[in-house]
Structures are given as C-alpha cells and as structure tokens.
Enzyme design. Structure first.
Site, PDB file in Angstrom:
ATOM      1  CE  LYS A  13      -1.832   0.422   3.956  1.00 21.70           C
ATOM      2  NZ  LYS A  13      -2.052   1.388   5.009  1.00 21.70           N
ATOM      3  NE  ARG A  86      -5.788   1.203  10.356  1.00 20.70           N
ATOM      4  CZ  ARG A  86      -4.564   1.511  10.744  1.00 20.70           C
ATOM      5  NH1 ARG A  86      -4.330   1.788  11.993  1.00 20.70           N
ATOM      6  NH2 ARG A  86      -3.579   1.523   9.893  1.00 20.70           N
ATOM      7  NE  ARG A 125       9.372  -5.668   6.649  1.00 20.89           N
ATOM      8  CZ  ARG A 125       8.387  -4.777   6.807  1.00 20.89           C
ATOM      9  NH1 ARG A 125       8.089  -3.953   5.836  1.00 20.89           N
ATOM     10  NH2 ARG A 125       7.690  -4.764   7.917  1.00 20.89           N
ATOM     11  NE  ARG A 158       9.639  -3.876  11.678  1.00 20.05           N
ATOM     12  CZ  ARG A 158       8.720  -3.179  11.018  1.00 20.05           C
ATOM     13  NH1 ARG A 158       9.073  -2.276  10.139  1.00 20.05           N
ATOM     14  NH2 ARG A 158       7.434  -3.397  11.220  1.00 20.05           N
ATOM     15  NE  ARG A 169       2.352  -6.253  11.671  1.00 23.32           N
ATOM     16  CZ  ARG A 169       3.398  -6.076  10.853  1.00 23.32           C
ATOM     17  NH1 ARG A 169       4.374  -6.939  10.806  1.00 23.32           N
ATOM     18  NH2 ARG A 169       3.443  -5.005  10.079  1.00 23.32           N
TER      19      ARG A 169
END
Ligand SMILES: [Zn+2]
Length: 211
Positions: A13, A86, A125, A158, A169
C-alpha cells in the site's frame, strides 16, 4: 476529491500510494505521517496524542479524527488517505468532515493480497538496525548475511515480522477493517484490486480504478 487506500500490512500500500501521488499529483496523507508531523511540531493535537501514547494508551478516536480534519483542510489537492478510517465510527466522522470541507470521497481502493503472500513478504524481510535499509531473503538479500551493504550495520528481523506475529497482525487487520469495508461497499464505493504480482502491474490495476 479523496481516494481511500486500504490494504493489510505488507500489501504494498505504501509503495503504491507513493507511485500514485507522483504520477497524479495526489497528496498522500497517512495517519502515521500526520502523527509524526503533529508530534514534531508540538501542535495542540500532537501534545494531546502524546499524553496518551506516553501512558501506553491508544490515541482516542476524537483526536485522530481532528488530525485528519486538520490535514484534509490544509490542501486543495486531490488526496490519497491512508490508514483512516479504521472503524465504522471513523468512517461516519469522515463523512461529516467531507461535507464540512466540501470534499468528495471518490472511492476505496483495496489492495487484496492473500495471507500466504503477505507472510512470505514480511517474514523474509530484514532490516538494518543502524541505517534502516530493507532487505529480503528471497528477492533482495544482503551480500553478506546479517551485514548491511550500506553501512556494515547489523541486519536482523524485526520482532513484528516474525511469522506468528504476522498472523496475528493480519487477523487484527481483517477483523477491524471488515465493518469499514462493508460501509463503503454499501455505498458502491469499494474497488478491490489484485495486489499480487509485479509492482508495476499492480499499479496499472489501480490506474484502471482511477479511470
Ligand atoms: Zn545499514
């Protein structure tokens, strides 16, 4: 006019919003940037938000909504709004802000990427702890594993990119955005875009929605 962009963490996004704003001269407004701007400039809203963040609490809806209103009122450009609304309540607040500021919501672009793809993107990542450079174990590995090409800093994963955290998430994202998506579906303003594949291909699909 305003376009909303929706997409789970890792959907691409941010990249797509940036590409759209470059090509079409949109103003990309993300709630993350709004927070940073208000905190950095110590605005009344920034200080208010900080008082909640410092206590480890969520910034309440009213404060977020006022930030959005202030950001929207500061530009006459077309806008890509990212990270808001949201909740259904925020969607309703956005309606009143828009009628007050005489702005139109053109639609919601939803970048749909299956969970497997997102998990693969995010769990691979790696980020440099010193300079923030981003790597990916499959598509863009550092030359020497664990060492940043740019600054020799330590490259690591991370905490919130760990697979079990990603799963959580994504679940939180889905649960919380579903009512907002239905809100715009009911208004005929919801456009789903396949977010899988080459960045440029996804971009073309978004351009088709813009018409
Ligand atoms: Zn580095």
């Amino acid at each position: 006019m305003i376009w909303l962009i929706f997409g789970a963490p890792g959907s691409g996004k941010g990249t797509q919003s940036l590409m759209l704003s470059k090509k079409y001269d949109f103003r990309h407004l993300s709630t993350g940037d709004m927070f940073r701007h208000n905190l950095k400039n110590q605005t009344d809203l920034g200080l208010k938000a900080k008082s909640f963040i410092d206590k480890g609490n969520l910034v309440p809806d009213e404060v977020v909504t006022l930030m959005v209103e202030s950001a929207l009122s500061e530009t006459s450009k077309s806008i890509i709004l990212d990270g808001y609304p949201r909740t259904k309540e925020q969607a309703q607040s956005l309606e009143s802000i828009c009628s007050k500021l005489k702005k139109d919501i053109k639609g919601v672009m939803y970048l749909n990427v299956p969970d497997e793809n997102i998990t693969q993107r995010l769990s691979g990542r790696r980020v440099c702890e010193s300079c923030g450079a981003v790597y990916h174990v499959d598509s863009k590995p550092e030359s020497k594993t664990g060492v940043c090409d740019k600054c020799d800093g330590r490259v690591s994963q991370r905490k919130d990119d760990a697979p079990e955290v990603i799963k959580n998430r994504l679940e939180v994202y889905k649960k919380s955005t579903e009512p907002v998506m239905s809100f715009y579906k009911d208004k005929g303003l919801f456009f789903e875009v396949n977010g899988v594949g080459d960045t440029q291909d996804v971009f073309s699909r978004l351009e088709d929605v813009l018409g």
